[in-house]
Every structure is written in C-alpha cells, then in structure tokens.
Design an enzyme around this catalytic site. Structure first.
Site, PDB file in Angstrom:
ATOM      1  N   ARG A  60       0.850  -1.196   0.000  1.00 50.91           N
ATOM      2  CA  ARG A  60       0.000   0.000   0.000  1.00 50.91           C
ATOM      3  C   ARG A  60       0.882   1.240   0.000  1.00 50.91           C
ATOM      4  O   ARG A  60       1.006   1.931   1.018  1.00 50.91           O
ATOM      5  CB  ARG A  60      -0.924  -0.018   1.207  1.00 50.91           C
ATOM      6  CG  ARG A  60      -1.890  -1.206   1.219  1.00 50.91           C
ATOM      7  CD  ARG A  60      -2.694  -1.234   2.503  1.00 50.91           C
ATOM      8  NE  ARG A  60      -3.617  -2.369   2.539  1.00 50.91           N
ATOM      9  CZ  ARG A  60      -4.387  -2.681   3.580  1.00 50.91           C
ATOM     10  NH1 ARG A  60      -4.325  -1.944   4.681  1.00 50.91           N
ATOM     11  NH2 ARG A  60      -5.189  -3.714   3.540  1.00 50.91           N
ATOM     12  N   ASP A  62       2.403   4.876  -0.215  1.00 46.75           N
ATOM     13  CA  ASP A  62       1.813   6.132   0.208  1.00 46.75           C
ATOM     14  C   ASP A  62       1.710   7.130  -0.947  1.00 46.75           C
ATOM     15  O   ASP A  62       2.245   6.913  -2.034  1.00 46.75           O
ATOM     16  CB  ASP A  62       2.655   6.759   1.321  1.00 46.75           C
ATOM     17  CG  ASP A  62       2.608   5.970   2.615  1.00 46.75           C
ATOM     18  OD1 ASP A  62       1.621   5.237   2.827  1.00 46.75           O
ATOM     19  OD2 ASP A  62       3.559   6.091   3.416  1.00 46.75           O
ATOM     20  N   ARG A 208      10.864   5.198   4.990  1.00 47.92           N
ATOM     21  CA  ARG A 208      11.093   6.645   5.004  1.00 47.92           C
ATOM     22  C   ARG A 208      11.603   7.119   6.367  1.00 47.92           C
ATOM     23  O   ARG A 208      12.419   8.056   6.446  1.00 47.92           O
ATOM     24  CB  ARG A 208       9.807   7.363   4.627  1.00 47.92           C
ATOM     25  CG  ARG A 208       9.421   7.157   3.153  1.00 47.92           C
ATOM     26  CD  ARG A 208       7.997   7.579   2.878  1.00 47.92           C
ATOM     27  NE  ARG A 208       7.771   8.952   3.280  1.00 47.92           N
ATOM     28  CZ  ARG A 208       6.565   9.461   3.510  1.00 47.92           C
ATOM     29  NH1 ARG A 208       5.487   8.695   3.414  1.00 47.92           N
ATOM     30  NH2 ARG A 208       6.436  10.722   3.861  1.00 47.92           N
TER      31      ARG A 208
END
Length: 257
Positions: A60, A62, A208
C-alpha cells in the site's frame, strides 16, 4: 493439453505494475474522486470486461511513492483464446501514461499478492547538493549538505536481522512491529546516494523513517550509536523526521515460486 476455459469463466491473474506516484494518493483506493493506483487499475479492467473488477496489491504505497515492481492480482472473466498478452495490451491501452503493466500471467485461485509475499525490496534516492535539480523534484530527495556514505552504511548494517522496528513505523494490522531485514545499504551512483533495503515485510512509513534517521547519521547530526539506541528504544518519537515520499520506490516483491 488442458481444455480451454469457456467464455465467462473467471480466471485469476498476477501482474507486475510500474507507476509514477506523483499524481496519486497512494496505491489504495480512496473515496470517490480521489486518485489512486488501485482505482485506475480497477477502472481499466472494468472498461475491458464490462464488469466491476477488484484489484489486490502487494504494497500500500503512500501518496507520491513510485513503483517499478508492484505486484497485483485480480479475477475476471477472460477466455483462454484471448491470451494473456492481449489482456496486457488492453490494460496498457486503458491505463493513464503514468501507470503501466510490465508483465502479466495466470495465477492460482486464492493467490494474494500481499499475504503470499516473502520478500519486498525498496529503494530510496537522495540527491545531495546545494543547488536545486528541478527535473528530479518529484523523484528524489534533495539534501543540501554532503553525506558520509560510509557512516550511513555502518548504521544501516545494524538493521539487518530480526528486530522490533517500532521506532520507525506502525503495524498496518495488529500490534506486531517485529520485521526481518535481509539486506540494507547505501551506494553512490552518479549524482545520487541510494538506499536499498529488503525485508520480509515493512511497517507503515518504516523505510522513510529509516532514511530520515540514516540521513542524520550521514550529515553528522547523529552518531552510529544514536541510530542503535533509537532502534533499541522502540519508541516512535525516537525516529528522526520522516523522509519525503517522492524519493521512495517499491522495486520488487518476491514469492516462493
């Protein structure tokens, strides 16, 4: 030779998808009118088949995150005589220019691209330098100061193995924040400094958050020991600022086959 599936018989397919995530609110379908990769794939399949179609994804990603190797699956009515390459061509003809199906094949019924995955690999691109690079503004994180790749690699080595990564992300389902990292490291390639990490699975924003913290090591604001202490703390507040989404790429998803 296996008999041909009759017209209208449902078949399951697995596809590898590449996309530029700049214009999308991530992979996952959002409310009506909000662009997502999943919604575009489902729209294209519905146009081809004339029926509603659901798409499952391995990751999924971002808002703003890109992919070279996202894996999806879907089940549609598609006769054998039409062939898989015809379906691939039809999909690409109906998808926008920033999304493409790179490969497509039949899959066993029940195949799930997320839950059946064994390894996932991400890459993150940093572009160090004091001058803005407009052509890369949606493809890499520009960092003004120079980065010490050797220091960042020393810190990245601490991530390899099975650890609780609660400092660097949230579990998408449940509370388990333990993940196993198989490889993690930085390389200098041309003007870029690129981080590659492979793991059995990732927490939300884990890559991240790791990049943001490793960048602090490379800039000299953190020591390697600071990274080790943050990892051991298991507290989200101990992570450095999360790196921007536009430098992140889902490179590949691997399965037992």
């Amino acid at each position: 030779m296996q008999p041909e599936s009759p017209a209208g018989a449902p078949r399951t397919f697995r596809a590898t998808v590449e996309y530029d995530g700049t214009a999308y609110r991530g992979f996952q379908r959002q409310r009506r009118g909000v662009p997502s990769i999943q919604a575009e794939l489902e729209r294209a399949l519905s146009q081809i088949t004339g029926q509603p179609a659901g798409v499952l994804g391995a990751g999924r990603t971002d808002t703003g995150v890109h992919a070279l190797g996202q894996v999806v699956s879907f089940t549609i009515e598609w006769p054998d005589r039409h062939g898989e390459q015809a379906l691939l061509r039809a999909l690409n003809a109906n998808l926008p220019d920033d999304i493409a199906v790179r490969a497509l094949a039949g899959a066993a019924p029940g195949f799930h691209p997320r839950f059946d995955a064994r390894r996932r690999t991400y890459a993150y691109h940093i572009l160090p330098g004091p001058v803005r690079r407009p052509l890369w503004r949606q493809r890499a994180w520009r960092v003004a100061q120079p980065l010490d790749v050797a220091r960042m690699n020393a810190a990245a080595a601490l991530l390899i193995g099975r650890h609780d990564f609660a400092t660097f992300g949230r579990a998408p389902v449940g509370e388990n924040t333990v993940r196993e990292v198989y490889a993690a490291g930085w390389v200098a390639e041309g003007d870029f400094v690129i981080f590659r990490i492979c793991a059995n699975a990732f927490l939300q924003r884990m890559v991240r958050s790791l990049v943001g913290s490793l960048k602090e090591v490379g800039s000299g604001k953190w020591s390697v020991d600071d990274l080790a202490e943050a990892l051991a703390a298991g507290e989200r507040k101990r992570s450095a600022t999360v790196a921007p989404a536009h430098g992140l790429y889902l490179m590949s998803v691997e399965y037992d086959d």
